[in-house]
Design a protein around this motif. Structure first.
Motif: not given
Length: 357
Positions: A18-24, A40-49, A91-95
């Motif tokens: 699952l990419t983008g696992h730290s997003g909304f 589940v293996t997650g790939v993402s940037l760290p959450p912002e804010g 799901m990882a993206a600049q959204a």
């Protein structure tokens, strides 16, 4: 037609990337998958804010979290190979549309080349059954002629975000035809409506902006109050993705459409201003919204999706009307402020959704 639902038996023990696992949306998907016993293996940037759903529930999630940038092909490839997934949900993206105006190159690099990096890393996976690449309802060439977009409509996009997601669609289709179709591995894309729900703390999004205004006692400002969008709860879109992947990994997966819209029944649209008034009322904000008085990057004023193909192909359709979607969204934010155990509350909303037949 009998409605198809998320099947826990399918996901139990299933290796999922699952990419983008730290997003909304990604955090909701991670919670649902872990709850069903997926590996589940997650790939993402760290959450912002300062706030994030992922940070609020991460200690209860049984997943292997990897904070890497999908633009880094070498690191991404290493995680993909090590996890050896059977199912991939990308799901990882600049959204964010407005950020795409500020950071167009980053948006294209993430949404197009980041996806290409993942597709390339997938090519040698021995046990891959299916992959779903999440794009956007904004991938269509939008002339604002008032019709709800269907999967056969031309792709386009004026702003960098929309164009990058349309390019992601083309890139995915090319990789699928060039490298996966002959292996019988379905690679598909999903286009969801404007997703709202608890746990979204992103910048420049309607519900989070209203929540922040309520917390800080400030007035709500809107950029395009007359704009219409196909609003839907986050659980609607995530359920669609999971049902789609179940079908793609099944015996008839190769014969399914390779792109599907997931949106509210009947292509329902509601204006930004109408949503804002209802949410303000639910949060107990007495003041009306005001219009931003500075120049803003352009956004389309009309957007609607036709999700009838998802119903025909999968037996999927949305369960919550706009009023219920808003109720569940506001309930989550109130619980976030008042309830110490937001993990259990978030699970309870998944339970409520699953119980609807």
């Amino acid at each position: 037609m009998t409605l198809s639902t998320v099947n826990p038996d399918f996901w139990k023990g299933r290796r999922v990337l699952l990419t983008g696992h730290s997003g909304f949306k990604g955090a909701w998907a991670a919670l649902w998958l872990c709850r069903m016993g997926a590996e589940v293996t997650g790939v993402s940037l760290p959450p912002e804010g300062n706030f994030s759903l992922y940070d609020s529930i991460k200690d209860q999630l049984t997943l292997n979290s990897n904070f890497i940038d999908i633009r880094d092909a070498e690191k991404l490839n290493a995680v993909v190979k090590k996890s050896n997934p059977e199912i991939i949900l990308h799901m990882a993206a600049q959204a964010l549309v407005r950020r795409s105006y500020r950071e167009p190159v980053n948006t294209y690099e993430t949404n197009v080349m980041g996806t290409a990096n993942l597709l390339e890393a997938m090519r040698d996976l021995a046990e891959l059954k299916a992959a779903l690449i999440i794009t956007s309802d904004k991938v269509y060439r939008n002339n604002e002629d008032g019709h709800a977009f269907r999967e056969t409509d031309p792709l386009g996009g004026d702003d960098p975000y929309s164009a990058s997601k349309a390019a992601c669609e083309i890139t995915t289709a090319s990789f699928a035809k060039s490298f996966f179709n002959d292996k019988g591995i379905p690679i598909a894309t999903a286009r969801a409506g404007n997703v709202i729900g608890g746990g979204d703390f992103s910048e420049d999004r309607l519900i989070p902006d209203i929540w922040r205004a309520a917390r800080e006692g400030e007035s709500v400002t809107l950029r395009y109050p007359g704009a219409t969008r196909p609003w839907q709860h986050v659980l609607e879109s995530v359920s669609g993705y999971l049902v789609y992947l179940q079908a793609l990994a099944g015996d008839d997966g190769a014969h399914l459409p390779k792109s599907l819209n997931f949106g509210p029944q009947g292509g329902e649209v509601v204006t930004v201003g109408e949503i804002a008034l209802e949410v303000q009322k639910a949060f107990g904000i007495d003041s009306n919204w005001s219009l931003v008085n500075s120049a803003q990057p352009p956004e389309k004023s009309y957007l609607a999706l036709d999700a009838s193909l998802a119903h025909k192909a999968l037996g999927w359709q949305s369960k919550w009307a706009p009023s219920e979607t808003l109720t569940k969204t506001v309930e989550w934010y109130k619980a976030f402020s008042e309830t110490p155990d937001i993990y259990s509350f978030t699970l309870s909303q998944i339970d409520e959704y699953e119980d609807i037949s």
